[in-house]
Design an enzyme around this catalytic site. Structure first.
Site, PDB file in Angstrom:
ATOM      1  CG  ASN A  86      -0.302  -0.036   2.520  1.00  0.00           C
ATOM      2  OD1 ASN A  86       0.898  -0.284   2.604  1.00  0.00           O
ATOM      3  ND2 ASN A  86      -1.050   0.205   3.577  1.00  0.00           N
ATOM      4  CG  ASP A 111      -1.986  -8.849  -7.323  1.00  0.00           C
ATOM      5  OD1 ASP A 111      -1.165  -7.931  -7.097  1.00  0.00           O
ATOM      6  OD2 ASP A 111      -3.033  -8.997  -6.663  1.00  0.00           O
TER       7      ASP A 111
END
Length: 260
Positions: A86, A111
């Site tokens: 993050n 991903d």
């Protein structure tokens, strides 16, 4: 016009004071605990490129692990942020500013839940789709960088997404994951050349996926003086036509004699 042509081919125009370099960032979480997570497939792709193209050993800089080398004769910096997913933008942004790069010089491998396992897409810009790594990079670098979306599939239930993403790949996943990572590494030169469509095509063929659809064939040209109805008749049998009455007269004028 020069800028438009550069954007269309994904080649990056030069600018005074800039270092000519491609920054390829693979996203993931650092540490052995996360090493085989689906969320770490970006790290795996970066490792595959580094091995295949004999990049330098990994070292630490820009809050990341970095390795440098060349692809298609161009200097490339591979980067794996150590900030946790993050906060990936802190690392990528620091490297971008250090080398005076622009978003067009950056490729991010990550991903993608909304792609089936083993599928891959490469495009410029777009939304973050809830991916915290992309959200952070958007905030620190802007949105106009190239995104290599590596499919990990969706578990089918929103409540299971967190466990799916942070879960390890299953042993059976090696059947598609290893060929995919090999194909990314084998064809990485195309990324440096901005040949995104060709890259996706090569990866799809190497992994047994369907190649991008070919363009539709051009419609056959109609001979001079020939109507569209007559052209269609040459390719498709015409049903039984009326032989008498106003309709028959009109069709004879449009189509000519049936035997010509």
């Amino acid at each position: 016009k020069k800028k438009q042509r550069a954007a269309k081919s994904n080649r990056r125009p030069g600018a005074p004071g800039r270092v000519s370099m491609l920054l390829i960032a693979g996203l993931g979480n650092p540490g052995a605990k996360y090493e085989n997570n689906r969320h770490n497939v970006g790290f795996m792709a970066a490792d595959a490129i580094a091995r295949r193209h004999s990049f330098s050993p990994w070292s630490k800089k820009f809050k990341a692990e970095i390795a440098d080398g060349t692809l298609a004769g161009e200097k490339v910096l591979l980067l794996k942020p150590s900030t946790f997913m993050n906060l990936s933008g802190e690392s990528v942004g620091e490297a971008m500013r250090f080398y005076k790069l622009t978003p067009a010089d950056i490729v991010v491998m990550h991903d993608e839940l909304d792609l089936a396992p083993g599928k891959l897409r490469l495009k410029v810009g777009g939304g973050h789709g809830g991916h915290n790594g992309l959200r952070s990079i958007d905030a620190h670098c802007g949105k106009d960088y190239r995104r290599m979306r590596i499919g990990i599939g969706h578990p089918g239930d929103k409540a299971r997404v967190h466990g799916h993403v942070l879960g390890d790949f299953a042993k059976v996943d090696a059947e598609w994951l290893e060929p995919l990572l090999d194909a990314i590494a084998d064809n990485a030169d195309m990324i440096a050349r901005g040949e995104d469509s060709q890259f996706m095509n090569k990866v799809a063929l190497a992994t047994g996926g369907k190649a991008p659809k070919a363009e539709k064939p051009a419609r056959p040209q109609i001979a001079a003086g020939q109507s569209h109805i007559r052209q269609a008749r040459q390719n498709k049998p015409v049903g039984k036509l009326p032989t008498k009455g106003p309709m028959a007269d009109m069709l004879r004028k449009l189509l000519g004699n049936k035997d010509d």
